[in-house]
Each structure stands twice: as C-alpha cells, then as structure tokens.
Design an enzyme around this catalytic site. Structure first.
Site, PDB file in Angstrom:
ATOM      1  CG  HIS A 140      -0.403   0.267   2.515  1.00  0.00           C
ATOM      2  ND1 HIS A 140      -0.148  -0.728   3.429  1.00  0.00           N
ATOM      3  CD2 HIS A 140      -0.021   1.409   3.126  1.00  0.00           C
ATOM      4  CE1 HIS A 140       0.356  -0.208   4.532  1.00  0.00           C
ATOM      5  NE2 HIS A 140       0.448   1.089   4.372  1.00  0.00           N
ATOM      6  CG  ASP A 170      -0.020  -4.065   2.767  1.00  0.00           C
ATOM      7  OD1 ASP A 170       0.103  -3.498   1.664  1.00  0.00           O
ATOM      8  OD2 ASP A 170      -0.041  -3.446   3.849  1.00  0.00           O
ATOM      9  CB  SER A 245       2.996   1.535   6.262  1.00  0.00           C
ATOM     10  OG  SER A 245       1.828   1.710   6.982  1.00  0.00           O
TER      11      SER A 245
END
Length: 522
Positions: A140, A170, A245
């Site tokens: 992402h 992911d 992230s």
C-alpha cells in the site's frame, strides 16, 4: 490492504531483510540492576504458591541496536496520480485522519491546458534486505506510484523502481542502484515470546530515522480483511504511526521479526496496538517477488466460509471443524472436478481444515496443475474430490468475476419442480413467498436463482440479527434445495422434531451472491 473496518488504519512502513552476517547476533548492553530483585510469587488454586526466578532486567538503552540496524532502514517518498474522487491518505485506506506532512496533494495542467489527474505525495518506510539494493516495504506504500524516492540515513536520495508487489500480504519489493548497502536479516526461526522486547525504526509523519520500543503483545491476530487469509499478524505495542508502514520490527539481536503494516486506532494515532507481517511470511513472499516479480498461488474457483459450531449443530455434526463451500465459480477448476455448493471440506491433501482461512492457505500453496485432494461431507457422507489447481487471479479480477449472479448448484437432492406452491408462510420470523415472475421483477432477481423470496423480516428475529433482508432468496435448508414456502416450513418442522435448535439456510442476495447462515428456530 487492511480490513475495511472502522478503526483500522494502515501506516507507511517497510520491512524485510536478508541480514548481513556482521549484523547477525548484534547484542545489547544490559545495565546492572540497581537492587537485587526478590523472587516473585504466583498463587494458583490447584497448586498453591509457585515461586519463580525474576527475568533479567530490562535494557537501560536501545542505542546499540539502533546504531547497528538504522543504516539499513530507509524513508520512502511516493508520487502518484489519482482520481480526484478517490483521493486518500496513503496509510489511511478509508480516507480518515488529518492531512499530515507525508500526504500532500496538488494538481497540474496537461499539455492541452486541461487539468490532469491530481498528484498525491505520500511517504512510508522500508529496509534493505541485500547489499545490492533490494528494499522491502508494504504494497500500500508503493501501489500506483509513478515515482519513488528513497532517502538513506546518510541523507542520500536515490530513485527506486518496483520489482514486484503482492496485494494479498501487503508486501512489495523495490530496488535502487548500488552494491554496498547495509542490510538486515529476517528471523524465521526463534520468535520472540509474548512479552519480549522489540524495537521499530521508520519514518512516522515524515520524521525519518525514528526509533520506538515496546514488546510483542500477541501472535496470530486477524484483521478481518483480505490479507488475513494469508497472514497471521504479530501484535506489538511499540508506537507506530502513519509513515511507519513497511518498516521493520527488530528483536534485541538486530534481526527482523516483522514488517509493520497496520495499526488499530479510533483517532489515527498510535494507541499501542500495531500489527506486523511475520518474518517467515515476509521472507518467503519477498524471495518470490525478487525471483519472478509476482507471487503465484493455487486456485480452485470456490467461495468459502467457516463451518461454524452453529452450522454443525444444525446439521447434526457437532464437533466438526471445517470450511463450507458457499459458491462455485462457473467454469473454474472446482466446478469441473465436481465440487458443489454446500460441500463441507474436512481436509486438503491430508491436511485437516478447521476454517475458511486454513482452506484458502492450503489451496494457495498448490502449484498450477497440481492435483489437490479434498475430503468433503456431502449428504451426510464423506467422499474425496480431486481438483487440478489453477492460478489464483488478482483480487480485482476475483471481485469482477463474482459481481454477477451464479448458477444454482442444486446440491443435496434431486431437482425440484420449477413451479412452487402459491401459499405464503411465516417461519423463523420471516414472511416467505414463492419466487414467481412478479417477485423476480420486484426484487430484481435473475432467472438462474431458485428458491423462495423473503418479503418481511421481524426486527427481533434471529434472522434479522444475522443480516437477512427483504428481497433475499432462501435456496436451501440444511443443504437441501427448496423451491416453495411449504418445503421451507416442512424442513424447519423436521429440524424442530429432531431436537435441533437451528437450521442452516442457503441464501442469495439480489446480486446472486450466496452464503450459508444458521438461524435459530423460533
């Protein structure tokens, strides 16, 4: 992507690594305790007091580990063009949270003077897993990117290209040019215990090179999203925020034990509940991305759901743990092999299946062309079905394929007469009517859907609590097809006489999507 559930937010952080031998075994300087601790005492009802020795003291500083591993961690800045209607904060997939320094949008004019799609600037984290420039991050973070800039600890800025992405876990791998980068290792063997120290390094809110510390809070967390079909997340309480992230979580030896991917928060900021992709999963996926640019998974073409204790009770199969087939993809490997809707799957290639997630993962492990032997229960009897695995399509392709109506699999029983009884019945807190031409027109139900239509649902009924709505079609009861309200009523009466507290309804919504729902007998 994280679950479509209020409160879950994806941060921007990358992580992965093939650690340098020089970094493996990096230790921490432990400060001596100021006073000798006394042994702890835990009292248990069965055994009385249990004396245990205290654990070693907590480290007074994480400086040694940060000094060794931080050169391998990078900040990732991403530029992408997006549809103005779908602008989102990368790391906040639901478009929530204030605009931070790592999320900026602008609009530029095209050559013809007309506005182009807005440009979105966002940032995340990542880390080197090899000396020759391979970097792990979250999917992402870089999804849709048309320009990626990586900033190293020493201030160098390098352009990066995407090597491969895997939306199901992911994870993504990007690469910069060079041959002498500090990198880190995934720890696939000795996992920290719940309660052990961990440290994260990343780029929260655009503040690169930030270290936070905490403990492993839990293993095997499910985020209720697509990725949880392939990932059992590690929960940690080291503060991670937007921009973290894709960044790494280290153990106290400088080994990567996870890739930070999501946080749970009602506000968008850290509340001490973060989730990381385990190192063994990340190591396997990133190796496949580097070698082939994508991850290839097995596929049989069936939508599945958990076979819950309530379902098992309704079917007289108490204690059975399994997955159940909710829908079959027309023309797919499962349909060709004879798998049917409502089949209860007990094992795949001898491996016991206790949930839909277990079935998904076991099928995904298969290679294209490999024969998968499924043990199923159909009509109360066990049987084996051999399915030749295909290649799993992308999530977008799967969503597109399941958007329309499905053929009635007509499992468990012979074909019923097309013309149903005209009598309307009230059963299980629902008003149920024949599925005639008028009902099909009123509720936009396709000709391939067979069963009876729900016209009313009592608000205090178990059916309403389970999500049954007006316009749904009941296609089966306890895995036996029905085509009239009378058949539904008879099946419910039979279950009641057998002492069963629930019945298992096969339901189809107006799009033709099907599911099995256990409903308590009123």
């Amino acid at each position: 992507m994280v679950a479509k559930k209020t409160g879950f937010f994806v941060g921007a952080v990358a992580g992965a690594g093939v650690a340098a031998a020089a970094l493996a075994g990096v230790g921490m300087r432990m400060a001596p305790a100021h006073a000798a601790p006394q042994p702890g005492v835990v009292r248990t009802a069965a055994a009385g007091p249990m004396i245990f020795a205290p654990p070693p003291g907590a480290p007074m500083s994480f400086a040694d580990i940060f000094e060794k591993v931080s050169p391998a961690v990078v900040s990732i800045d991403v530029s992408s063009r997006v549809d103005a209607r779908s602008l989102q904060f990368r790391g906040f997939p639901f478009g929530l949270g204030p605009q931070g320094p790592q999320n900026k949008q602008g609009e530029e004019g095209g050559d013809d003077g007309q506005p182009t799609r807005p440009r979105q600037q966002s940032s995340g984290s990542g880390f080197f897993i090899s000396a020759d420039g391979y970097i792990v991050t979250n999917n992402h973070v870089v999804e849709g990117a048309d320009e990626i800039t990586v900033t190293l600890k020493d201030g160098r800025e390098l352009k990066a290209t995407v090597v491969g992405r895997d939306e199901n876990t992911d994870l993504a791998v990007i690469k910069v040019q060079g041959s002498d980068f500090t990198f880190v290792n995934f720890e696939k063997g000795a996992k920290p215990r719940v309660g052990d120290w961990v440290i994260t390094v990343g780029n929260p809110f655009g503040l690169g090179g930030t270290a936070t510390a905490g403990i492993v809070s839990a293993y095997g967390r499910n985020l209720n999203d697509d990725s949880s079909s392939f990932v059992d997340y590690v929960q940690i309480d080291a503060p991670i925020n937007r921009g973290n992230s894709g960044g790494p979580t280290f153990d106290v030896y400088g080994r990567v034990i996870g890739v930070n991917s999501a946080i749970f928060s009602p506000t968008g900021g850290s509340v001490g509940i973060g989730f990381a992709i385990p190192a063994d999963v990340a190591d396997s996926i990133t190796k496949q991305l580097i070698s082939g640019g994508k991850v290839v998974r097995g596929y049989i073409g069936a939508q599945i759901q958990n076979f819950t204790p309530e379902m098992a009770q309704a079917m007289g199969l108490e204690g059975v743990k399994a997955a159940v087939v909710a829908q079959i993809t027309p023309g797919g490997p499962a349909e060709k092999a004879g798998l049917q809707r409502d089949d209860i799957v007990l094992s795949v290639n001898g491996v016991a299946i206790d949930s839909s997630t277990a079935l998904t993962r076991q099928v995904a492990m298969g290679r294209a062309g490999e024969v998968l032997r499924l043990e199923v229960i159909r009509d109360g009897k066990k049987r084996f079905i051999d399915i030749r695995s295909g290649v799993r399509p992308s999530n977008k392709e799967l969503a597109s394929a399941t958007g329309g109506g499905e053929e009635d699999e007509n499992t468990g029983g012979s074909k019923k007469a097309e013309k149903p009884s005209t009598a309307r019945v009230n059963v299980l807190g629902m008003g149920v009517a024949p599925l005639d031409g008028a009902a099909r027109t009123r509720y936009s139900i396709g000709p391939d859907v067979k069963g009876v239509v729900v016209e009313t649902v009592r608000s205090d009924s178990d059916a309403a609590e389970k999500g049954v709505n007006q316009g749904f079609v009941i296609t089966s009861v306890n895995m036996k097809s029905i085509t009239s309200p009378g058949e539904l009523s008879t099946a419910v009466d039979a279950a009641k006489k057998a002492g069963r507290p629930t019945v298992l309804l096969g339901l189809a919504d107006r799009r033709g999507q099907t599911a099995l729902v256990p409903v308590k007998i009123d």
